[in-house]
Enzyme design. Structure first.
Site, PDB file in Angstrom:
ATOM      1  N   CYS A   1       0.818  -1.216   0.000  1.00  0.00           N
ATOM      2  CA  CYS A   1       0.000   0.000   0.000  1.00  0.00           C
ATOM      3  C   CYS A   1       0.850   1.264   0.000  1.00  0.00           C
ATOM      4  O   CYS A   1       0.335   2.350  -0.295  1.00  0.00           O
ATOM      5  CB  CYS A   1      -0.953   0.013   1.191  1.00  0.00           C
ATOM      6  SG  CYS A   1      -0.150  -0.191   2.784  1.00  0.00           S
TER       7      CYS A   1
ATOM      8  N   GLY B   1       0.364   2.970  10.347  1.00  0.00           N
ATOM      9  CA  GLY B   1      -0.712   3.852  10.789  1.00  0.00           C
ATOM     10  C   GLY B   1      -0.721   5.166  10.037  1.00  0.00           C
ATOM     11  O   GLY B   1       0.337   5.714   9.700  1.00  0.00           O
ATOM     12  N   CYS B   2      -1.912   5.694   9.777  1.00  0.00           N
ATOM     13  CA  CYS B   2      -2.070   6.931   9.006  1.00  0.00           C
ATOM     14  C   CYS B   2      -2.609   8.083   9.842  1.00  0.00           C
ATOM     15  O   CYS B   2      -2.892   9.159   9.301  1.00  0.00           O
ATOM     16  CB  CYS B   2      -2.977   6.678   7.804  1.00  0.00           C
ATOM     17  SG  CYS B   2      -2.333   5.441   6.664  1.00  0.00           S
ATOM     18  N   GLY B   3      -2.777   7.870  11.128  1.00  0.00           N
ATOM     19  CA  GLY B   3      -3.161   8.954  12.006  1.00  0.00           C
ATOM     20  C   GLY B   3      -4.622   9.352  11.919  1.00  0.00           C
ATOM     21  O   GLY B   3      -5.416   8.775  11.181  1.00  0.00           O
TER      22      GLY B   3
END
Length: 539
Positions: A250, A420-422
């Site tokens: 991704c 993680g994208c926050g």
């Protein structure tokens, strides 16, 4: 028949969660040394089977290629365990004698691990190793299209764990995974936390389960190639990243963004790297093929070789083609190839200057990759930092292929398959998730002060301000002390003030004990103004 499968899946999940929870009752008492020995044995067994499991993953799913899946496997059974060595996760983690605090690691319990079809064996290794390193049990739910390779990976890890002294049933793998079964796993009362890898629907479901969850958002990774970059190095690395496992990661590169002045050189270098440049008609065909009407990626194209993707779109390319390149004119729904593609197809956008490149990179992330990953190739540290500050991405990588940099192969971010994208992407963390996220920290805290020492405000209710004036708390204030304190402060600023009250004669300011009410402030100012004329003004 479907209902029967769901019922069987639910029953299996319930049984395996209970088994894992019972095993955890024993495992939670293990020392750090015992846990580390188990993790090392599991990692060694995974390394011995890394190639076989990579080949099995490609055979079963049809996604990616074995040589790159092997690299993903060794990331998680070689580099990850080495990075975890010496990491404390249970028992006393830290002693802070100056603060009189002791931090103690507490495992969470049963981890529900939802696995994808794109990285089925490497993610199984990763989630199992970090879960057991943190002192937890794990129940793995494979993707239905990757059931066999995921369960075989789990079996390798489980056998090694048992040989190293882990309790029976500490690792469980669901044989019949259905959506109903997955929901049961995520919502089970014994489930402590969810590690969810999959599409938007799966991640949303995990966050909606009522359990703590770690899921990630999609990536739409821009690659800004600056005018100061080493172009040969940059282009070679972009192709290496974009072609890695045929784009299934991704964090794979999705679009090059560069100034017009670099266009001819970048195109030439891409062609030297066996990139194929599509015609306008081929570009349009690819857009219709890869991106479905509902703006999701066509699963039939995910992780396929560039030759196969081209053929599916209706045209032929040379057999040694590394990636497919399409020059596009903008970002958004008018330009389908500006979205995440999960295949070896790379968009190119050429713009007027660096500021326009920043704007375009920002737009790509907001269009479908907020919070994930962005890349810049540059030798200009000012521009690198401007890029890092501006991009809505939690991993801003410099001069590295994106998949390898984001997962910790070529950078020092923590080795991870859960990026993680926050909050901007609806995620609970912006970190590369590791065992440190799968423990709670208990704090043993000793007394260090009295309540009276903790506050500047009076503890006595009767001495509290009544709201009539601002800042006049704590009883009566000696006005001459306030005046003297202000005068001492003004003296440090080079302002000569004739003293009108007691003063220690210090050239440094003394702390004012209480806030000054407006009439006292006025008195100080009036006194200063009246004395200013006598002292001849500023010294």
């Amino acid at each position: 028949m479907l209902e029967d499968k769901d019922l069987l899946s639910v029953q299996e999940v319930r049984s395996k969660v209970e088994k894992a929870w019972a095993a955890w009752q024993k495992y939670r008492t293990y020392s750090q040394e015992q846990i580390d020995a188990i993790v090392e044995r599991m990692a060694a067994a995974a390394r011995a089977n890394a190639r076989r499991l990579a080949e099995l993953a490609v055979e079963e799913t049809g996604y990616g290629n074995a040589k790159d899946k092997y690299i993903k496997n060794i990331l998680n059974c070689d580099w990850l365990p080495r990075r975890m060595r010496g990491m404390k996760t249970v028992g006393v983690l830290r002693e802070l004698p100056e603060e009189k605090i002791t931090e103690i690691g507490v495992p969470l319990g049963v981890v529900a691990a939802i696995l994808p079809t794109t990285n089925p064996t490497s993610t199984a290794m990763y989630k199992t190793l970090i879960s057991l390193k943190a002192g937890n049990a794990i129940v793995i739910s494979p993707h239905p299209r990757a059931h066999r390779c995921t369960c075989q990976t789990a079996a390798v890890l489980y056998q090694a764990a048992l040989e190293a002294g882990a309790p029976e049933d500490i690792i469980q793998c669901v044989e019949l995974a259905t959506m109903e079964g997955i929901q049961t796993l995520m919502r089970h009362e014994r489930t402590a936390v969810i590690l969810a890898t999959g599409g938007h629907g799966m991640v949303k479901s995990a966050y909606s389960s009522g359990k703590p969850a770690f899921g990630v958002g999609p990536g739409n990774v821009p690659v800004l190639i600056d005018t100061s970059a080493d172009l040969e190095d940059a282009v070679a690395k972009v192709v290496a990243g974009k072609s890695f496992d045929y784009g299934t990661v991704c964090s794979s590169e999705q679009a090059i963004v560069a100034e017009y002045s670099l266009r001819d050189r970048i195109v030439s270098l891409l062609k030297e790297q066996k990139a194929y440049f599509c015609t306008d008609a081929q570009k349009e065909a690819l857009g219709k093929l890869l991106i479905q009407p509902n703006w999701t990626v066509n699963p039939q194209c995910v992780g396929q070789a560039p030759t196969k993707v081209a053929k599916m779109a209706g045209f032929e390319v040379p057999g040694d083609t590394s990636i497919l390149c399409c020059e596009i004119e903008g970002v958004g729904k008018k330009f389908p190839l500006s979205a995440e593609k999960l295949s070896p197809v790379l968009a190119l956008l050429f713009v007027a200057d660096f500021n326009a490149a920043l704007d375009t990179s920002f737009a790509l992330l907001k269009f479908g990759g907020a919070g994930h990953t962005a890349v810049i190739y540059s030798k200009n540290d000012t521009r690198i930092r401007e890029f890092g500050m501006r991009m809505p991405a939690m991993r801003c990588l410099v001069n590295t292929p994106a998949p390898q940099g984001s997962t910790g192969i070529t950078t020092n971010v923590f080795p991870s398959m859960t990026l993680g994208c926050g909050a901007m992407a609806g995620n609970s963390t912006s970190d590369n998730v590791g065992p440190q996220h799968l423990i709670n920290i208990k704090r043993l805290a000793y007394t260090v002060r009295t309540p009276e020492q903790a506050f500047e405000m009076p503890l006595d209710y009767r001495q509290a301000p009544d709201g009539g004036t601002i800042g006049a708390a704590g009883g009566s204030i000696d006005r001459s002390d306030v005046v003297a304190a202000v005068e001492r402060y003004l003296a440090t600023k080079g302002v000569a003030v004739a003293s009108s009250g007691p003063s220690c004669g210090c050239s440094t300011p003394a702390p004012v004990k209480q806030s000054v009410v407006s009439n006292i402030a006025a008195e100080v100012v009036d006194n200063f103004l009246s004395q200013r004329g006598k002292s001849g003004g500023y010294s």
